[in-house]
Design a protein around this motif. Structure first.
Motif, PDB file in Angstrom:
ATOM      1  N   MET A  39     103.792 -31.227  61.544  1.00 59.82           N
ATOM      2  CA  MET A  39     104.701 -32.078  62.030  1.00 59.82           C
ATOM      3  C   MET A  39     104.717 -33.612  61.292  1.00 59.82           C
ATOM      4  N   LEU A  40     103.332 -33.994  61.042  1.00 55.54           N
ATOM      5  CA  LEU A  40     103.248 -35.078  60.391  1.00 55.54           C
ATOM      6  C   LEU A  40     103.952 -35.150  58.777  1.00 55.54           C
ATOM      7  N   ASP A  41     103.376 -34.181  58.310  1.00 53.49           N
ATOM      8  CA  ASP A  41     103.885 -34.049  56.791  1.00 53.49           C
ATOM      9  C   ASP A  41     105.308 -34.067  56.777  1.00 53.49           C
ATOM     10  N   ILE A  42     106.000 -33.366  57.586  1.00 56.67           N
ATOM     11  CA  ILE A  42     107.487 -33.355  57.537  1.00 56.67           C
ATOM     12  C   ILE A  42     108.032 -34.986  57.984  1.00 56.67           C
ATOM     13  N   LYS A  43     107.619 -35.375  58.857  1.00 59.27           N
ATOM     14  CA  LYS A  43     107.796 -36.760  59.233  1.00 59.27           C
ATOM     15  C   LYS A  43     107.399 -37.816  58.129  1.00 59.27           C
ATOM     16  N   ASN A  44     106.475 -37.587  57.341  1.00 55.51           N
ATOM     17  CA  ASN A  44     106.290 -38.485  56.139  1.00 55.51           C
ATOM     18  C   ASN A  44     107.436 -38.193  54.976  1.00 55.51           C
ATOM     19  N   GLN A  45     107.742 -36.743  54.970  1.00 56.21           N
ATOM     20  CA  GLN A  45     108.466 -36.489  53.895  1.00 56.21           C
ATOM     21  C   GLN A  45     110.015 -36.899  54.231  1.00 56.21           C
ATOM     22  N   ALA A  46     110.222 -37.079  55.497  1.00 54.35           N
ATOM     23  CA  ALA A  46     111.636 -37.622  55.800  1.00 54.35           C
ATOM     24  C   ALA A  46     111.695 -39.000  55.536  1.00 54.35           C
ATOM     25  N   ASN A  47     110.917 -39.717  55.969  1.00 50.93           N
ATOM     26  CA  ASN A  47     110.576 -41.225  55.701  1.00 50.93           C
ATOM     27  C   ASN A  47     110.674 -41.533  54.331  1.00 50.93           C
TER      28      ASN A  47
END
Length: 274
Positions: free
Chosen positions: A248-256
């Motif tokens: 979830m953190l990786d997905i959030k960082n990619q989105a940012n």
């Protein structure tokens, strides 16, 4: 004479164990060497009864699991209570119930002693300030290890005196206890670990943890799984939850990062057209 020498040797070995565990806990970071699960077996090993040390260390760990001292606010000293309770229990043959009943008041006494020693060590504060103002690195390092040695030698001396002076009276006291008091101590011994876990839950309880608490309760009470199996299941759940959180953190960082890239591209286009 033999009894005196045995008590003297036991007191000396327990003082060494306490110095290594309690002092060593703070020598290289906080490595948790002062926890009952470490102190109990170590004291038992030095006194020639490792099995009793292991059993009492595990029981006392459950009792003191919620005893957490923050900063200079000291409520209990679990390693102090564990060292004396395990030593007195082994030397007197008092058993687990006797050690658990002794550990709490001795832990409170150790907490009061720690507050007093901390106040004493605070008297060295101006020397640190002076060394820092002079830029004297060697003096600061010397003060650090010197005060550390003084503090834990004082604690170890108290352990030595307590066991040397108290082992024989405690043994006589245990041998003369009526049966109803021994049975009462056994009942109290069964309740105290629950008190320790209640103290821990009071600090960490939340709605998210309730699900895992109930899952563990069902696994032990209704499925009758052994504690090792429950602990292994808990480790698997914790690992799976950590992997989900990482994804979830990786997905959030990619989105940012994608959002920042789009904003940069939009700014460049606006700059080109303006």
């Amino acid at each position: 004479m033999n009894i005196v020498m045995t008590t003297l040797s036991a007191a000396f070995l327990c003082a060494i164990a306490y110095f290594i565990c309690f002092g060593g806990n703070w020598l290289i970071g906080q490595n948790m060497a002062d926890q009952p699960i470490v102190v109990g077996p170590f004291v038992g090993l030095l006194l020639g009864d490792l099995q009793t040390g292991l059993i009492l260390g595990a029981s006392l760990q459950a009792l003191f699991i919620g005893a957490i001292n923050v900063g200079g606010a000291v409520s209990l000293n679990p390693s102090f209570g564990t060292t004396l309770a395990v030593a007195f229990s082994i030397l007197s043959g008092g058993g687990e119930q006797f050690a658990l009943a002794l550990a709490v008041p001795l832990g409170l006494l150790g907490g009061l002693l720690e507050i007093g020693v901390n106040i004493l060590c605070a008297a060295f504060g101006p020397l640190w300030d002076k060394a820092a103002a002079e830029g004297n690195d060697k003096k600061i390092v010397g003060l650090h290890f010197g005060v550390w040695l003084l503090k834990y030698l004082l604690f170890s001396a108290v352990i030595f005196i307590a066991i040397f002076a108290g082992a024989t009276p405690v043994t006589n006291f245990v041998n003369n206890l009526p049966d109803f008091i021994t049975e009462g101590l056994g009942v109290v011994a069964g309740l105290l670990p629950a008190v320790g876990f209640a103290m821990l839950l009071k600090m960490v309880w939340s709605g998210k943890l309730a699900l895992f608490y109930l899952l563990g309760f069902l696994a032990v009470a209704y499925l009758e799984l052994p504690l090792i199996a429950v602990a292994t299941l808990g480790l698997i759940v914790a690992f799976a939850q950590a992997m989900i959180d990482k994804d979830m953190l990786d997905i959030k960082n990619q989105a940012n990062n994608s959002s920042i890239g789009d904003n940069d591209q939009t700014d460049e286009e606006e700059d080109f057209l303006s």
